[in-house]
Motif scaffolding. Structure first.
Motif, mmCIF file in Angstrom:
data_model
loop_
_atom_site.group_PDB
_atom_site.id
_atom_site.type_symbol
_atom_site.label_atom_id
_atom_site.label_comp_id
_atom_site.label_asym_id
_atom_site.label_seq_id
_atom_site.Cartn_x
_atom_site.Cartn_y
_atom_site.Cartn_z
ATOM 1 N N ASP A 1 8.334 54.637 57.786
ATOM 2 C CA ASP A 1 7.110 54.700 56.979
ATOM 3 C C ASP A 1 7.017 53.550 55.980
ATOM 4 O OD1 ASP A 1 6.368 57.004 58.286
ATOM 5 O OD2 ASP A 1 6.933 58.357 56.643
ATOM 6 N N HIS A 2 8.140 52.990 55.606
ATOM 7 C CA HIS A 2 8.191 51.920 54.605
ATOM 8 C C HIS A 2 9.000 50.743 55.134
ATOM 9 C CE1 HIS A 2 6.505 54.809 51.815
ATOM 10 N NE2 HIS A 2 7.459 55.652 52.138
ATOM 11 N N PRO A 3 8.478 50.026 56.138
ATOM 12 C CA PRO A 3 9.257 48.936 56.736
ATOM 13 C C PRO A 3 9.566 47.799 55.764
ATOM 14 C CG PRO A 3 6.997 48.916 57.545
ATOM 15 C CD PRO A 3 7.174 50.180 56.750
ATOM 16 N N ASP A 4 8.856 47.763 54.633
ATOM 17 C CA ASP A 4 9.107 46.733 53.627
ATOM 18 C C ASP A 4 9.991 47.249 52.491
ATOM 19 O OD1 ASP A 4 7.214 48.499 52.666
ATOM 20 O OD2 ASP A 4 6.000 46.969 51.691
ATOM 21 N N ALA A 5 10.665 48.382 52.695
ATOM 22 C CA ALA A 5 11.451 49.002 51.630
ATOM 23 C C ALA A 5 12.765 48.275 51.340
ATOM 24 C CB ALA A 5 11.749 50.462 51.971
ATOM 25 N N CYS A 6 13.277 47.501 52.287
ATOM 26 C CA CYS A 6 14.552 46.797 52.056
ATOM 27 C C CYS A 6 14.496 46.010 50.748
ATOM 28 C CB CYS A 6 14.855 45.846 53.208
ATOM 29 S SG CYS A 6 15.434 46.676 54.697
ATOM 30 N N GLY A 7 15.503 46.241 49.930
ATOM 31 C CA GLY A 7 15.584 45.546 48.647
ATOM 32 C C GLY A 7 14.824 46.205 47.518
ATOM 33 N N LYS A 8 14.000 47.205 47.832
ATOM 34 C CA LYS A 8 13.271 47.926 46.781
ATOM 35 C C LYS A 8 14.196 48.940 46.127
ATOM 36 C CE LYS A 8 9.188 46.308 48.086
ATOM 37 N NZ LYS A 8 8.702 45.111 47.559
ATOM 38 N N ASN A 9 13.940 49.247 44.877
ATOM 39 C CA ASN A 9 14.736 50.242 44.163
ATOM 40 C C ASN A 9 14.102 51.617 44.271
ATOM 41 O OD1 ASN A 9 16.708 48.469 43.216
ATOM 42 N ND2 ASN A 9 15.539 47.968 41.398
#
Length: 130
Positions: free
Chosen positions: A71-79
């Motif tokens: 659902d959040h493919p851009d989540a890498c590196g997010k806190n």
């Protein structure tokens, strides 16, 4: 008096300039949803994660469930902010947890210990993207 050619050239330039100007566009959607999730928190020994970086037990990292990761493919590196028993921890998304239920997370031992003893093994937490 301007010539026919001057009028045509001025009109063509004005139309070209208008076409090159940006149109009003809707604001981009936020990168990750701000909603809060609740689920199990377990711990694992990080290594090379799905986000492509190598982490260790002392790093504040988290692995998301396959559904959250999808659902959040851009989540890498997010806190994410994790809440448990009146305590809060922050961990960076670094991996995917294949065995995790949809809103459950797997964290490094250092993150788990900042909220509860490793002896607990599994606790219910709430969490959200920062």
């Amino acid at each position: 008096m301007p010539s026919f050619t001057d009028v045509v050239m001025t009109t063509v330039c004005a139309v070209g300039l208008a076409a090159a100007l940006p149109m009003d566009a809707p604001a981009p959607a936020p990168a990750v949803a701000a909603r809060s999730s609740s689920g199990d928190m377990t711990y694992y020994n990080p290594g090379l994660g799905s986000c492509g970086l190598t982490n260790s037990d002392g790093d504040a990292v988290v692995a998301l469930s396959p559904s959250q990761y999808a659902d959040h493919p851009d989540a890498c590196g997010k806190n994410i902010v994790i809440n448990y028993g009146g305590k809060t921890a922050i961990a960076k998304v670094a991996d995917k947890c294949p065995g995790c239920a949809p809103d459950s997370i797997d964290v490094s031992p250092s993150v788990f210990q900042s909220l509860e003893s490793l002896d607990a093994g599994r606790v219910q937490v709430s969490w959200s993207f920062q």
